[in-house]
Design a protein around this motif. Sequence first.
Motif, PDB file in Angstrom:
ATOM      1  N   LEU A  89      30.382  39.069  31.894  1.00 29.47           N
ATOM      2  CA  LEU A  89      31.204  38.811  33.067  1.00 29.47           C
ATOM      3  C   LEU A  89      31.944  40.085  33.463  1.00 29.47           C
ATOM      4  CD1 LEU A  89      32.687  35.529  31.694  1.00 29.47           C
ATOM      5  CD2 LEU A  89      30.919  35.750  33.411  1.00 29.47           C
ATOM      6  N   PRO A  90      32.151  40.255  34.740  1.00 29.67           N
ATOM      7  CA  PRO A  90      32.872  41.453  35.166  1.00 29.67           C
ATOM      8  C   PRO A  90      34.285  41.504  34.591  1.00 29.67           C
ATOM      9  CG  PRO A  90      32.176  40.112  37.052  1.00 29.67           C
ATOM     10  CD  PRO A  90      31.752  39.388  35.833  1.00 29.67           C
ATOM     11  N   THR A  91      34.801  40.345  34.182  1.00 28.98           N
ATOM     12  CA  THR A  91      36.153  40.342  33.624  1.00 28.98           C
ATOM     13  C   THR A  91      36.187  40.742  32.154  1.00 28.98           C
ATOM     14  OG1 THR A  91      35.794  37.982  33.320  1.00 28.98           O
ATOM     15  CG2 THR A  91      37.188  38.639  35.152  1.00 28.98           C
ATOM     16  N   LYS A 105      29.954  49.760  28.369  1.00 28.46           N
ATOM     17  CA  LYS A 105      28.869  49.789  29.350  1.00 28.46           C
ATOM     18  C   LYS A 105      27.537  50.040  28.657  1.00 28.46           C
ATOM     19  CE  LYS A 105      28.935  51.035  34.117  1.00 28.46           C
ATOM     20  NZ  LYS A 105      29.268  52.020  35.122  1.00 28.46           N
ATOM     21  N   ARG A 157      39.518  53.280  36.493  1.00 24.39           N
ATOM     22  CA  ARG A 157      39.113  52.084  35.755  1.00 24.39           C
ATOM     23  C   ARG A 157      38.278  51.157  36.616  1.00 24.39           C
ATOM     24  NH1 ARG A 157      41.608  47.067  34.429  1.00 24.39           N
ATOM     25  NH2 ARG A 157      43.454  47.691  35.588  1.00 24.39           N
ATOM     26  N   ARG A 158      38.716  50.979  37.811  1.00 29.17           N
ATOM     27  CA  ARG A 158      37.981  50.122  38.714  1.00 29.17           C
ATOM     28  C   ARG A 158      36.552  50.588  38.915  1.00 29.17           C
ATOM     29  NH1 ARG A 158      41.079  46.987  41.813  1.00 29.17           N
ATOM     30  NH2 ARG A 158      42.478  46.021  40.334  1.00 29.17           N
ATOM     31  N   SER A 164      25.352  38.625  34.681  1.00 29.55           N
ATOM     32  CA  SER A 164      26.253  37.965  35.616  1.00 29.55           C
ATOM     33  C   SER A 164      26.016  38.482  37.030  1.00 29.55           C
ATOM     34  CB  SER A 164      27.714  38.164  35.206  1.00 29.55           C
ATOM     35  OG  SER A 164      28.066  39.517  35.238  1.00 29.55           O
ATOM     36  N   THR A 177      34.166  48.077  45.132  1.00 25.80           N
ATOM     37  CA  THR A 177      34.273  47.976  46.576  1.00 25.80           C
ATOM     38  C   THR A 177      35.660  47.531  46.992  1.00 25.80           C
ATOM     39  OG1 THR A 177      33.243  45.852  46.216  1.00 25.80           O
ATOM     40  CG2 THR A 177      31.860  47.613  47.057  1.00 25.80           C
ATOM     41  N   ASP A 178      36.218  46.591  46.246  1.00 26.94           N
ATOM     42  CA  ASP A 178      37.569  46.136  46.585  1.00 26.94           C
ATOM     43  C   ASP A 178      38.541  47.285  46.674  1.00 26.94           C
ATOM     44  OD1 ASP A 178      37.898  42.914  44.966  1.00 26.94           O
ATOM     45  OD2 ASP A 178      36.710  43.627  46.640  1.00 26.94           O
ATOM     46  N   SER A 179      38.574  48.054  45.599  1.00 25.10           N
ATOM     47  CA  SER A 179      39.609  49.068  45.565  1.00 25.10           C
ATOM     48  C   SER A 179      39.281  50.158  46.579  1.00 25.10           C
ATOM     49  CB  SER A 179      39.776  49.624  44.161  1.00 25.10           C
ATOM     50  OG  SER A 179      38.601  50.253  43.743  1.00 25.10           O
ATOM     51  N   ASP A 180      38.003  50.475  46.689  1.00 23.20           N
ATOM     52  CA  ASP A 180      37.576  51.410  47.734  1.00 23.20           C
ATOM     53  C   ASP A 180      38.149  50.990  49.061  1.00 23.20           C
ATOM     54  OD1 ASP A 180      34.198  52.120  46.726  1.00 23.20           O
ATOM     55  OD2 ASP A 180      36.091  53.074  46.235  1.00 23.20           O
ATOM     56  N   ARG A 183      30.970  39.695  52.362  1.00 21.63           N
ATOM     57  CA  ARG A 183      32.100  39.129  51.665  1.00 21.63           C
ATOM     58  C   ARG A 183      32.354  37.678  52.067  1.00 21.63           C
ATOM     59  NH1 ARG A 183      35.436  42.741  49.487  1.00 21.63           N
ATOM     60  NH2 ARG A 183      34.075  44.158  48.391  1.00 21.63           N
ATOM     61  N   SER A 201      22.753  45.161  27.752  1.00 24.56           N
ATOM     62  CA  SER A 201      23.366  46.485  27.739  1.00 24.56           C
ATOM     63  C   SER A 201      24.341  46.641  28.891  1.00 24.56           C
ATOM     64  CB  SER A 201      22.303  47.570  27.773  1.00 24.56           C
ATOM     65  OG  SER A 201      21.689  47.591  29.027  1.00 24.56           O
ATOM     66  N   GLY A 202      24.257  45.752  29.845  1.00 20.90           N
ATOM     67  CA  GLY A 202      25.359  45.609  30.768  1.00 20.90           C
ATOM     68  C   GLY A 202      25.643  46.770  31.681  1.00 20.90           C
ATOM     69  N   ARG A 258      23.471  43.751  34.585  1.00 18.94           N
ATOM     70  CA  ARG A 258      24.057  42.711  33.762  1.00 18.94           C
ATOM     71  C   ARG A 258      23.702  41.337  34.317  1.00 18.94           C
ATOM     72  NH1 ARG A 258      30.325  43.246  34.201  1.00 18.94           N
ATOM     73  NH2 ARG A 258      29.910  45.318  33.342  1.00 18.94           N
ATOM     74  N   SER A 271      31.390  47.976  38.313  1.00 23.56           N
ATOM     75  CA  SER A 271      30.829  48.125  39.654  1.00 23.56           C
ATOM     76  C   SER A 271      31.259  47.009  40.583  1.00 23.56           C
ATOM     77  CB  SER A 271      29.309  48.165  39.566  1.00 23.56           C
ATOM     78  OG  SER A 271      28.855  47.010  38.922  1.00 23.56           O
ATOM     79  N   SER A 272      31.453  45.824  40.032  1.00 26.12           N
ATOM     80  CA  SER A 272      31.676  44.687  40.921  1.00 26.12           C
ATOM     81  C   SER A 272      32.980  44.788  41.679  1.00 26.12           C
ATOM     82  CB  SER A 272      31.660  43.391  40.123  1.00 26.12           C
ATOM     83  OG  SER A 272      32.817  43.305  39.349  1.00 26.12           O
TER      84      SER A 272
END
Lengths: 527, 527, 527
Positions: free
Chosen positions: C357-359, C365, C510-511, A305, C519-522, A511, A298-299, A303, C515-516
């Motif tokens: 995968l996050p991609t 969701k 969108r980001r 990954s 943090t980057d965009s934050d 990171r 359900s991701g 999830r 969830s993965s």
Amino acid sequence: MEIIHHHNLAMKTEEEKLPPLIQAIAAREIAGFDNANNLHLHDLKISILDANEEQKQVSISMPSSPIEVHVGSSTLYPMSDSAAKFHSQPIPNNNKLKYQRFDSFKTWSGKLERQISNLRGKPCEIHENDDIENLPLDRFFDALEGPELDTLRASEEIILPENEKWPFLLRFPISTFGICLGVSSQAIMWKALATSDSTKFLHVTPEINLALWLVAAALVAAVSAVYSLKVIFYFEAVRREYFHPVRVNFFFAPLVAVVFLAIGAPPPVAGKLHSAAWYALMAPILCLEVKIYGQWMSGGQRRLSKVANPSNHLAVVGNFAGAVLGAAMGLKEGPVFFFAVGLAHYVVLFVTLYQRLPTNETLPKELHPVFFLFVAAPSTAAVAWTEIRDSFDHGSRIAYFIALFLYFSLAVRVNFFRGFRFSLAWWAYTFPMTGAAVATMKYADAVPGAGTRLLAVTLCGVATVAVAALLVATVVHACVLKDLFPNDMAIAISGKRPKMTRKWRHRYRRRSSSSSSTTDSDYCQGN
Amino acid sequence: MEIIHHHNLAMKTEEEKLPPLIQAIAAREIAGFDNANNLHLHDLKISILDANEEQKQVSISMPSSPIEVHVGSSTLYPMSDSAAKFHSQPIPNNNKLKYQRFDSFKTWSGKLERQISNLRGKPCEIHENDDIENLPLDRFFDALEGPELDTLRASEEIILPENEKWPFLLRFPISTFGICLGVSSQAIMWKALATSDSTKFLHVTPEINLALWLVAAALVAAVSAVYSLKVIFYFEAVRREYFHPVRVNFFFAPLVAVVFLAIGAPPPVAGKLHSAAWYALMAPILCLEVKIYGQWMSGGQRRLSKVANPSNHLAVVGNFAGAVLGAAMGLKEGPVFFFAVGLAHYVVLFVTLYQRLPTNETLPKELHPVFFLFVAAPSTAAVAWTEIRDSFDHGSRIAYFIALFLYFSLAVRVNFFRGFRFSLAWWAYTFPMTGAAVATMKYADAVPGAGTRLLAVTLCGVATVAVAALLVATVVHACVLKDLFPNDMAIAISGKRPKMTRKWRHRYRRRSSSSSSTTDSDYCQGN
Amino acid sequence: MEIIHHHNLAMKTEEEKLPPLIQAIAAREIAGFDNANNLHLHDLKISILDANEEQKQVSISMPSSPIEVHVGSSTLYPMSDSAAKFHSQPIPNNNKLKYQRFDSFKTWSGKLERQISNLRGKPCEIHENDDIENLPLDRFFDALEGPELDTLRASEEIILPENEKWPFLLRFPISTFGICLGVSSQAIMWKALATSDSTKFLHVTPEINLALWLVAAALVAAVSAVYSLKVIFYFEAVRREYFHPVRVNFFFAPLVAVVFLAIGAPPPVAGKLHSAAWYALMAPILCLEVKIYGQWMSGGQRRLSKVANPSNHLAVVGNFAGAVLGAAMGLKEGPVFFFAVGLAHYVVLFVTLYQRLPTNETLPKELHPVFFLFVAAPSTAAVAWTEIRDSFDHGSRIAYFIALFLYFSLAVRVNFFRGFRFSLAWWAYTFPMTGAAVATMKYADAVPGAGTRLLAVTLCGVATVAVAALLVATVVHACVLKDLFPNDMAIAISGKRPKMTRKWRHRYRRRSSSSSSTTDSDYCQGN
């Protein structure tokens, strides 16, 4: 104070039925840490906000716990003594407030007090509960580290007192069931050693199987009983273990341990097993699987990954072990069902773990005993397929040889057991060795010869030595170092992130560890 | 100067045993590039830092190399002549310092000099070695590009002279063994053409197999001998090839080539193979696999989600080819073991490569001949399973049809061989075609008919044409263009990142190429 | 105006051959929206830029469409009436310019006009076409959301008028073929119910199969005919559906539907099928697969780690369904070929989808009906393997039990059908249920017993109920709500990104959803 008396009375009668160990633990829980106040209450709740006011004392009558267990070997539980001792130790008065923080994990403390307070007209705010209720998955990854995600990161704060020993039940993790897995799989191995054609020349007596099986059964009963107390008294702690991305897999451990007990049962006991028992055993495994695998699919946050880690193999092993048991009992369709479900998810898991996606934050960078779980699934699958097909055919061989390759691939990395903190979870990492030994005996039955027999005996020896070594380590940690059950940081993390400065520092560190995203943060920070 | 004399003496006696080609190369290595100085030393080491001081000259006695090889066909090595010529060419004096930089790749130059310097009480700093010793995986991805990661990025600097031709051995990559794979697989194909039922109507004479097999054997011997010299004289270069994420897979090539030789051996030779030979052959393959697959699993820098690329198929093919050989020799368990190991890792690899994770930086964006390696594993698996089961059953068919689909799926993308720089590695991309042809003959044996026979003959034809075309290309590059062995940038990258401005420019470029992360860098740069 | 007359004449004769529904739609297309101008032209093109000049009117003669279809049940197409009505509705004059924007999707509007303009010496710039020609994959992910990627994000603009109902053909998506899948699979199920040993006790009459099959065949014909009109009149819209990462998979739907028709054909019809028909049917499936799988592998924008979503199962199901049909027709090799190709890609897809995968941006969701497609492939595979092996062996059982587990795993998540907007694609989600029911009947044939029979009947019941419910929903949306074919946002997105401020806001949103990468965009935004 009528309620209190009633409660004490109820407990008295209950206590007589319980074995001494369980009694001691239960008694300590009921006593709480309030000896200094001479109050035998387990859910004293003091609203921290208005600590200056007069303290409100509330007690509730505990439900009579219907647990009747037989502890076969109390020597395995050296904590019982110290727990009993602790019981009578006076607690320094100035620590009182701190200990009250455990209340947030207690089962009936929060809600009831609020209800009673509300009845009295004074609503009391409880701030810890905010921490407790909303604990997103990311907090576990952010706050903890290590392959078992049980070590607190330097920057993090916990919501339980860091410098004190917590109540025993709070320190009793679900991964303790790993001991049951280790011992019950040994019972299976010694049964196979006594009955298998390929190891007949060793003249192993079936009494070893009987003895190990009794010990394993007693262990399962004891650990289950204690963990049941945790469920009863500290449900919040159990809930947090269930939401923990690694720990949740150990919830399969008690179920798998019982399946192992059934497989390893001495022939007279095994003959009496009704097929209904199999269905009763497999039903909860199936339900838990539907839950866990559903979370993967359900991701949401959970999830695959993200949460994939070797302890996921426990669920898969549950499937294959169930198939072994069912097929050995003469069932036809059920075992194939569990074999199929196990196979499908094993393929997914094997590929995912081998890939080591950068998002798999729980996978330790270095190899770790936890990787031995890789060996468990294919060797159990080989045995299961052999039982289903009634011969060690090419399907069994493929599964078995994969297990063998993984085993040797891990074994040659000898700097394995160095530099890692011992934990109870290690017990879970011995049963794959035992599983490989059992599969090798099946293989040696199918392909008789000095080579295969030697391999079987060697793997049995290695498995026995590993279990013995762990037994020694466990006893040392229990009796000498007295740290078998350290404070369980995994359940005590705060739902709030630490302050900004710390967070940033910490983030940067995290990171850096995953090479693929380092550049990103470098890049941005460079600005 | 006693040491020098001793060294020259030792070499003299050794040289007489070596065939002319090897002699020429060895002689050139020993001569080094110091002809201008009239000094026949191969490990003259000049500390570049104090070049103004008197130059320290140190020589060591070379170990007598125990290599005895027989080069069957020296025409395939057109470099031998030019190498011999080069030997007597005087090197301009002003290039001396530059050539001395090759010393950092020479086997005995660095350490010994330091020891001797230290004995003399003058510790000499060697700066190049810093570059050489710590070369993290990321540097390979950062500094190189192309599907074989052998083209230097514009922003990067290398530690060997860019504008000169390097010593031959430094330009002799491990991927040269691809030629051995291509030719020895052709030997297998022509053996099958001569013996297979489905192609009996072609009346192929077994002499073709014999001729190809002799050529292949000679090639394996020659390439091995030359590469052994590289191991001896330029161990650092070999080390760097081993750490190169794509090149490392070609270390399987010599082993697989020998297995191919054994499979394709003419019947009189094949009959004499003892099963011990199989174990001897497979042992190093197994060891290398344990090493490589262990790196994937242990998840340091070399995690699969980062290094996966089609050349990983070479290891998997090694397993299946070993299974074919073993099963053909009548072994039972060993072949299934390798088949199982191959299958498990093939599934992992197939899924990973098909997914094209954004972290798989080595995978070229466009299709490339390297993708033909996709065909190799399933077609070899089909043959292996057929040998194991002694019939082309559904398992064989599934593997074979997957290979067939992948083959056609790649073949229809016709703009394939355009726009790519020829390299020796291409030879490795012909053996999958040959493998598919062999599998098709097995299939045509199982399913007789005009259609299957036509398919078999067509695929054999395509494979032969591809090998012939590559042969022509190789000869043209060797004799006409004289660039068969260009400077091997892959081993010469610097451990240090280029300067800041370059790095940023470069990074931006690299990011843009992987569409998924473009936005990130855009985003940040926008600030 | 000669051309126009000729055109009208040609249409007249054509129209007489077409069934009423198709006639109505075609007529409307030809009429266009220019009734207000009393001009019966379908490709009136007004250059928007010089709208103040005299309008250029160009018409071309439509090719005589060779489509001859028989609509069996016109009640399923409630749009026909309203379409016919619409035909005669006058369009307000002030909307004229807006409607002219549809021209950019019309097949012959752009190029021809330009050619003619050029002939006249007046080159006219067409700005919309810039939008249309270059539409990178990322634009689809950026501009759309939802599991079917058919909902426009708030920040986006479209190139067709948002507030008006578009021409019917533009609103007729390829996913309409889902209805064909749903109904034709029901025909298969009722055929199995009538002929299967395990359900003989139900005494199902074969007439139900016949009726459903006729309806299904009519539906396939009708939907194909209408979609052919779309191909002819609005090729640009079809092109955009083909480039849409989710929609493209529905291009397999018409092919699979025809395969289903062949499988579910009433025995007298089925007996007459020549094996040549099978090859003719499978050829386009194979071609489309080579195209789609090639895109995955070649790893441009359409790499699997980016586009994976449950609708990819349609291609895999096509393979297995083809194998079922071929094996049922007595073919040997072809079915195994498609089974093998399906298996290989199913493993890849299963692992990839399970990993989430996050991609994989298209994966919703939350669970969604689209996930039922997970059940389709293994249950069809089970039937295919049973047909190939001519017995429900362990291979079939493994596939079948995986399907069963996934089915129940999805079914227990009951909050499934809540909160989702109904769409025609849902029809595609019923055929997996039907497939599972058919596989269960095969299973019940192999393992007779009350339990299996009950399971078979239950699953058949569920599938029938689901189809009936969808039929009601479809009729309600068609007749009552009149929104069965809403404006198809998926084809109307603009190739240009919205303005900066919007883009940033949108991107941030969108980001956050994945969830993965939050943090980057934050992190970057924090600067």
